[in-house]
Design a protein around this motif. Structure first.
Motif, mmCIF file in Angstrom:
data_model
loop_
_atom_site.group_PDB
_atom_site.id
_atom_site.type_symbol
_atom_site.label_atom_id
_atom_site.label_comp_id
_atom_site.label_asym_id
_atom_site.label_seq_id
_atom_site.Cartn_x
_atom_site.Cartn_y
_atom_site.Cartn_z
ATOM 1 N N ALA A 224 14.483 62.587 27.443
ATOM 2 C CA ALA A 224 13.576 61.968 26.474
ATOM 3 C C ALA A 224 13.957 62.350 25.056
ATOM 4 C CB ALA A 224 12.136 62.375 26.762
ATOM 5 N N PHE A 225 13.696 61.437 24.129
ATOM 6 C CA PHE A 225 13.981 61.653 22.711
ATOM 7 C C PHE A 225 12.815 61.113 21.897
ATOM 8 C CE2 PHE A 225 17.929 60.954 24.976
ATOM 9 C CZ PHE A 225 18.709 62.035 24.592
ATOM 10 N N THR A 226 12.629 61.691 20.731
ATOM 11 C CA THR A 226 11.588 61.219 19.827
ATOM 12 C C THR A 226 12.199 60.925 18.465
ATOM 13 O OG1 THR A 226 9.896 62.530 20.944
ATOM 14 C CG2 THR A 226 9.386 61.744 18.731
ATOM 15 N N PHE A 227 12.123 59.691 18.054
ATOM 16 C CA PHE A 227 12.499 59.300 16.703
ATOM 17 C C PHE A 227 11.779 58.003 16.354
ATOM 18 C CE2 PHE A 227 15.401 56.712 19.070
ATOM 19 C CZ PHE A 227 16.136 57.572 19.889
ATOM 20 N N PHE A 228 11.616 57.792 15.052
ATOM 21 C CA PHE A 228 10.909 56.615 14.522
ATOM 22 C C PHE A 228 9.492 56.536 15.085
ATOM 23 C CE2 PHE A 228 15.461 55.306 14.989
ATOM 24 C CZ PHE A 228 15.797 55.503 13.665
ATOM 25 N N ASP A 229 8.854 57.711 15.262
ATOM 26 C CA ASP A 229 7.464 57.810 15.735
ATOM 27 C C ASP A 229 7.271 57.169 17.104
ATOM 28 O OD1 ASP A 229 6.674 59.170 13.456
ATOM 29 O OD2 ASP A 229 6.213 57.319 12.365
ATOM 30 N N LYS A 230 8.316 57.249 17.944
ATOM 31 C CA LYS A 230 8.227 56.720 19.300
ATOM 32 C C LYS A 230 8.966 57.647 20.252
ATOM 33 C CE LYS A 230 7.659 51.950 17.840
ATOM 34 N NZ LYS A 230 7.369 52.363 16.459
ATOM 35 N N ARG A 231 8.479 57.696 21.487
ATOM 36 C CA ARG A 231 9.079 58.519 22.530
ATOM 37 C C ARG A 231 9.921 57.626 23.428
ATOM 38 N NH1 ARG A 231 10.076 63.908 22.924
ATOM 39 N NH2 ARG A 231 9.777 64.740 25.024
ATOM 40 N N PHE A 232 11.223 57.904 23.527
ATOM 41 C CA PHE A 232 12.151 57.129 24.338
ATOM 42 C C PHE A 232 12.525 57.945 25.569
ATOM 43 C CE2 PHE A 232 12.469 55.565 20.079
ATOM 44 C CZ PHE A 232 12.735 54.202 20.175
ATOM 45 N N ARG B 157 17.634 50.991 31.521
ATOM 46 C CA ARG B 157 16.180 50.841 31.413
ATOM 47 C C ARG B 157 15.588 52.036 30.678
ATOM 48 N NH1 ARG B 157 13.851 49.969 36.912
ATOM 49 N NH2 ARG B 157 15.146 48.103 36.721
ATOM 50 N N LEU B 158 14.622 51.755 29.817
ATOM 51 C CA LEU B 158 13.972 52.783 29.003
ATOM 52 C C LEU B 158 12.466 52.579 29.036
ATOM 53 C CD1 LEU B 158 16.345 52.354 25.987
ATOM 54 C CD2 LEU B 158 15.983 54.596 26.999
ATOM 55 N N ARG B 159 11.768 53.675 28.849
ATOM 56 C CA ARG B 159 10.332 53.596 28.622
ATOM 57 C C ARG B 159 10.081 54.067 27.189
ATOM 58 N NH1 ARG B 159 5.904 53.425 31.854
ATOM 59 N NH2 ARG B 159 7.154 53.920 33.709
ATOM 60 N N ILE B 160 9.352 53.260 26.425
ATOM 61 C CA ILE B 160 9.069 53.588 25.025
ATOM 62 C C ILE B 160 7.565 53.717 24.866
ATOM 63 C CG2 ILE B 160 9.408 52.925 22.618
ATOM 64 C CD1 ILE B 160 11.677 51.127 23.527
ATOM 65 N N ARG B 161 7.161 54.820 24.257
ATOM 66 C CA ARG B 161 5.733 55.047 24.059
ATOM 67 C C ARG B 161 5.485 55.431 22.606
ATOM 68 N NH1 ARG B 161 2.515 59.644 24.742
ATOM 69 N NH2 ARG B 161 4.290 60.764 25.614
ATOM 70 N N PRO B 162 4.780 54.598 21.836
ATOM 71 C CA PRO B 162 4.434 54.979 20.463
ATOM 72 C C PRO B 162 3.586 56.245 20.479
ATOM 73 C CG PRO B 162 4.031 52.642 20.828
ATOM 74 C CD PRO B 162 4.290 53.250 22.177
ATOM 75 N N ILE B 163 3.821 57.127 19.521
ATOM 76 C CA ILE B 163 3.068 58.377 19.456
ATOM 77 C C ILE B 163 2.217 58.399 18.201
ATOM 78 C CG2 ILE B 163 4.735 59.684 20.805
ATOM 79 C CD1 ILE B 163 5.934 60.738 18.281
ATOM 80 N N GLY B 164 1.087 59.088 18.275
ATOM 81 C CA GLY B 164 0.193 59.198 17.131
ATOM 82 C C GLY B 164 0.720 60.187 16.114
ATOM 83 N N VAL B 165 0.035 60.255 14.949
ATOM 84 C CA VAL B 165 0.475 61.134 13.863
ATOM 85 C C VAL B 165 0.426 62.593 14.305
ATOM 86 C CG1 VAL B 165 -0.013 61.892 11.519
ATOM 87 C CG2 VAL B 165 -0.273 59.484 12.129
ATOM 88 N N GLU C 9 0.489 63.879 17.327
ATOM 89 C CA GLU C 9 1.479 64.156 18.342
ATOM 90 C C GLU C 9 2.869 64.208 17.738
ATOM 91 O OE1 GLU C 9 2.842 62.388 22.713
ATOM 92 O OE2 GLU C 9 1.322 61.387 21.506
ATOM 93 N N ALA C 10 3.124 63.347 16.739
ATOM 94 C CA ALA C 10 4.432 63.336 16.088
ATOM 95 C C ALA C 10 4.689 64.657 15.383
ATOM 96 C CB ALA C 10 4.516 62.174 15.091
ATOM 97 N N VAL C 11 3.687 65.179 14.693
ATOM 98 C CA VAL C 11 3.830 66.462 13.994
ATOM 99 C C VAL C 11 4.101 67.581 14.999
ATOM 100 C CG1 VAL C 11 2.655 68.180 12.582
ATOM 101 C CG2 VAL C 11 2.416 65.745 12.060
ATOM 102 N N LYS C 12 3.401 67.552 16.147
ATOM 103 C CA LYS C 12 3.547 68.588 17.170
ATOM 104 C C LYS C 12 4.948 68.565 17.762
ATOM 105 C CE LYS C 12 0.004 68.981 19.723
ATOM 106 N NZ LYS C 12 -1.026 68.706 20.750
ATOM 107 N N LEU C 13 5.471 67.345 18.028
ATOM 108 C CA LEU C 13 6.800 67.219 18.620
ATOM 109 C C LEU C 13 7.900 67.655 17.661
ATOM 110 C CD1 LEU C 13 6.385 63.839 20.504
ATOM 111 C CD2 LEU C 13 6.726 66.074 21.549
ATOM 112 N N ARG C 14 7.636 67.487 16.380
ATOM 113 C CA ARG C 14 8.648 67.881 15.396
ATOM 114 C C ARG C 14 8.633 69.383 15.146
ATOM 115 N NH1 ARG C 14 7.093 62.900 11.391
ATOM 116 N NH2 ARG C 14 8.038 61.257 12.627
#
Length: 428
Positions: free
Chosen positions: A393-401, A413-421, A423-428
């Motif tokens: 999994a990777f996170t960029f452009f505020d989305k989880r790939f 095949r990929l699963r893409i999930r938009p992440i909230g603000v 969650e984005a701060v936490k992942l970074r």
């Protein structure tokens, strides 16, 4: 003294009216639609023709209006100061400053510009004679002022070309369309269509082509009956045929031509597919969509084989591919109207790796970059700087790939999930 005072006040009033005209003309000329003026000119409107000619020298015209506007304001300020200092002494300078500022802001700025912006074309036509007069009187001064400005900018390393506009016609049209959409006068689908049309010159055929790995082609060396069966089972009306290697395209068979041959001789084993096939048309992968569309229309063709600079086959592009780039894919009954994209109940998106980034952005109103990669799989590889493993999994452009499936070195095949603000701060 009373006579002199009356003359001075009258002169100031005339100057205020002139300033009104200068400001109104500038606002009307700037805000008027070139398309509407062009339409009026074609209908024989002489005033529209005059405004169009003045617009051809817009820099000189606007400079002339600005110079004239400043001259009458300075002269009005000088006269007002002279009158009020004679009446009230040194304090008259303050009175003159306040009075002239209020009068000119209201009657020579806000009022004329508001009036001009309500009906810019009609105002521009009404003031076209005044604009022409200002252009003749102050035009030479405007040219001199522009030359001085360009010289000074040149001293600081800035080159300002008089031939190059600050905004291209495409940029102006795109901006106007976006404003209409923001105002609710245009729905998103219409905005996408106009945007797709404007993007044709910025995209290349390699951005939308069917890659060679996904091309449906037929080996001409197979038995004739097998070749005929494969072509008739194809969902496409045109099928490339090859010999020796899948990259050695020797022709393109149209289903109608094959049916005519079968009608003449209803024995598939006697069909020579190479005699039915038309000569393939090869185009460079760097050809812009605008040029390719024009070429399709000019040649009355529907398919071209895309090759790179070495002549190697990269894929194929059709007229329908370019049209779909403008109007979008034909919608089905799914939630997301893009082939290879599926909306999940948890809000995530399951995407085939070959789905173009532009199609995904258009369908979901996303803004994933498409400068460095064409497909969503290519974007993940480019951003991760690696070929990911499954479940990575990777996170960029505020989305989880999340990589769901990989075949050899291809992400399929990929699963893409938009992440909230948060969650984005936490992942970074």
């Amino acid at each position: 003294m009373n006579l002199e005072l009356a003359i001075a006040v009258g002169a100031i009033l005339v100057l205020v009216i002139l300033a009104f005209l200068f400001s109104g003309t500038e606002a009307a000329i700037t805000a008027s639609s070139k398309a509407r003026l062009h339409n009026l000119e074609n209908n024989g409107d002489s005033k529209a023709r005059r405004v169009t000619r003045l617009n051809a020298e817009r820099d000189r015209l606007l400079g002339a209006l600005l110079i004239g506007n400043n001259l009458v304001r300075i002269l009005a300020a000088a006269l007002a100061t002279s009158i009020l200092t004679a009446l009230f002494g040194p304090i008259g300078i303050l009175y003159a400053t306040v009075t002239v500022t209020v009068i000119f802001v209201i009657f020579s700025e806000i009022l004329p510009r508001s009036w001009a912006l309500v009906h810019p074309e009609q105002t521009a036509l009404s003031l076209s004679g005044f604009a022409r007069l200002a252009h003749v009187i102050f035009g030479p001064l405007s040219l001199a002022a522009n030359a001085i400005v360009r010289f000074v900018l040149g001293l600081f390393g800035t080159r300002f070309s008089r031939e190059t506009p600050m905004l291209s016609a495409h940029d102006e049209l795109r901006g106007a369309v976006e404003v209409l959409q923001q105002e609710g006068s245009m729905v998103k689908q219409d905005l996408d269509r106009v945007g797709g049309l404007l993007d044709l010159n910025e995209l290349e055929v390699c951005d939308i082509m069917v890659h060679r790995t996904a091309m449906r082609s037929v080996n001409a060396d197979n038995p004739p009956a097998m070749v005929v069966d494969e072509i008739l089972k194809s969902p496409y009306t045109r099928t490339p045929i090859w010999r020796g290697s899948a990259e050695n395209i020797i022709g393109v068979v149209h289903t109608k031509d094959l049916l005519r041959a079968l009608h003449a001789d209803n024995r598939p084993e006697h069909i020579d597919i190479t005699k039915i096939a038309k000569t393939p048309w090869f185009v460079p992968d760097t050809t812009s969509l605008q040029m390719q569309l024009n070429a399709f229309l000019r040649r009355k063709a529907h398919m071209a084989i895309v090759v790179d600079e070495y002549g190697e086959v990269q894929g194929l592009v059709t007229l329908e591919d370019i049209i779909e780039e403008i109007v979008g894919d034909i919608a089905d009954e799914h939630d997301v109207e893009v082939q290879g994209v599926r909306q999940e109940a948890d809000g995530s998106i399951v995407v085939e790796g070959s789905v173009p980034i532009r199609d995904l952005n258009r369908a979901l109103d996303w803004n994933l970059p498409d400068e460095e990669a064409t497909t969503i799989a290519g974007l993940v590889i480019h951003e991760s700087q690696t070929i990911p493993e499954e479940k990575q999994a990777f996170t960029f452009f505020d989305k989880r790939f999340i990589v769901m499936k990989r075949e050899k070195n291809r992400i399929t095949r990929l699963r893409i999930r938009p992440i909230g603000v948060d969650e984005a701060v936490k992942l970074r």
